[in-house]
Design an enzyme around this catalytic site. Sequence first.
Site, short mmCIF file in Angstrom:
data_model
loop_
_atom_site.label_atom_id
_atom_site.label_comp_id
_atom_site.label_asym_id
_atom_site.label_seq_id
_atom_site.Cartn_x
_atom_site.Cartn_y
_atom_site.Cartn_z
N GLU A 131 11.64 45.14 13.67
CA GLU A 131 10.44 45.77 13.31
C GLU A 131 9.55 45.56 14.21
O GLU A 131 9.13 44.23 14.55
CB GLU A 131 10.14 45.64 11.89
N CYS A 146 2.25 44.27 16.77
CA CYS A 146 2.93 42.94 16.67
C CYS A 146 4.40 43.00 17.10
O CYS A 146 5.15 44.12 16.42
CB CYS A 146 2.73 43.03 15.01
N CYS A 153 15.77 35.28 11.70
CA CYS A 153 15.08 33.88 12.08
C CYS A 153 15.99 32.72 11.95
O CYS A 153 16.72 32.96 10.63
CB CYS A 153 13.71 33.77 11.39
N CYS A 157 11.17 29.62 6.29
CA CYS A 157 9.87 29.40 5.50
C CYS A 157 9.85 30.03 4.15
O CYS A 157 10.49 31.29 4.00
CB CYS A 157 8.85 29.66 6.34
N CYS A 160 8.33 33.72 3.52
CA CYS A 160 8.49 34.67 4.73
C CYS A 160 9.71 35.42 4.33
O CYS A 160 11.00 34.89 4.28
CB CYS A 160 8.38 34.12 5.81
N CYS A 384 1.89 40.76 7.41
CA CYS A 384 2.46 39.58 7.81
C CYS A 384 3.55 38.91 6.84
O CYS A 384 3.36 38.83 5.63
CB CYS A 384 1.48 38.38 7.83
#
Length: 399
Positions: A131, A146, A153, A157, A160, A384
């Site tokens: 994205e 962004c 990933c 975290c 997230c 975010c």
Amino acid sequence: MNAPAQLRRAAPATDLTEAERARVLAKSALFNPPPYVLPDGRRDLVGLSREELAAEIAAIGEAPFRVKQIWHWIYHQGATDFARMSSIAKPLQHKLAEKFVIGRPVAATVQTSTDDTRKFLFRFRDGQEAETVYIPDPEQDRGAVCISSQVGCTLSCRFCHTGTQTLVRNLGAAEIVGQFMAARDAYNEWPSPRGETPRLLSTIVLMGMGEPLYNYENVARAMRIVMDNEGIALSRRRITLSTSGVVPMMDRAGEELGVNLAVSLHAVRDDLRDELVPLNRKYPIAELMAACHRYPGATNARRITFEYVMLKGVNDSEADARELVRLIAGLPAKVNLIPFNPWPGSSFEPSSGNALHRFAKIVMDAGFASPIRTPRGQDILAACGQLKTDSQKGRKVLS
Ligand code: SAH
Ligand code: SF4
């Protein structure tokens, strides 16, 4: 202001050897994207460095001056069709089109938020998806793109959404720069042949899916392309790379790219940061802060941004704020306070407005800017930490 000399000297003697960097890079290479050659043998020119483009042009027997022309058409004018390259004669246009393509990722879906933030789900040649979010500045005719650096990933975290998706693969330089170019296409944001400069999409934040410093080579190639003066020509001041703290690669990014640095701090004690940002177990806060002190080019005009997601009752006390101030003392820094953006299944709550303001005031009174970020595009899960795709490792995908 640079960090005072005694602070720079006080940075712990580091064991961040070249060997450790090599280890990070070797691991990253295992997740590299497939090569960009179409089934019919044509090669995608996007993502090649100038030198590689020159080699391709030489290999088809054309003169070196063509490289500059083609680069200009691809990266300055945003051409995707050789037939548009009016400074190149028709026979050569045909020859180029037989050998090469100028690719873009395909926008599988596009959603626009009530606040005009727009989220693109881009699909790449092998069917994997990531994205990209365009965040317009409501007060100016500008905005930030962004960009994602990985599909998924490796880090996880706790707050997230991307962290719940395992790493599928790294994005290639073509796919990284391609997200920006495709977003510019969507807004018709290329200069007219008369040459006025695009403004709407003129800032890049590497804050999408993935950890950019775990895909350093591809990110660096892509950033060199967008910074090239004869192409997209973004200044390094208009690029911000956000990292959860891959310390050995921070040095390299600083030396080689010199872009703005954002550090996802989120906790001021190792025990809590170990939980929230598990990478902290490898590179604890002291090492991270030492790398910030070493980061070249950080000045008061170009401060390091510390990102801090405000999680209710977890990291948002006044004592946390005071410890944060102590940690960043002596650094040219600012603190972005990000209210936690929830996602389906997330287990944290955003801090109250009161807690946010109390925290911000302590940081501000200590002399650091500490803006509270207004979440953008929350209604379309574009804020975010909300990005995630269905791409999976080994999933049967389009070819
Ligand atoms: N991997 C990089 C860049 C991508 S994340 C990094 O971690 O820095 C961009 C920023 O969004 C990071 O500061 C990240 O910690 C933050 N973030 C992640 N999840 C969030 C959430 N749910 N709410 C608010 N911010 C979040
Ligand atoms: Fe990865 Fe950054 Fe999300 Fe952590 S915050 S899981 S490093 S994308």
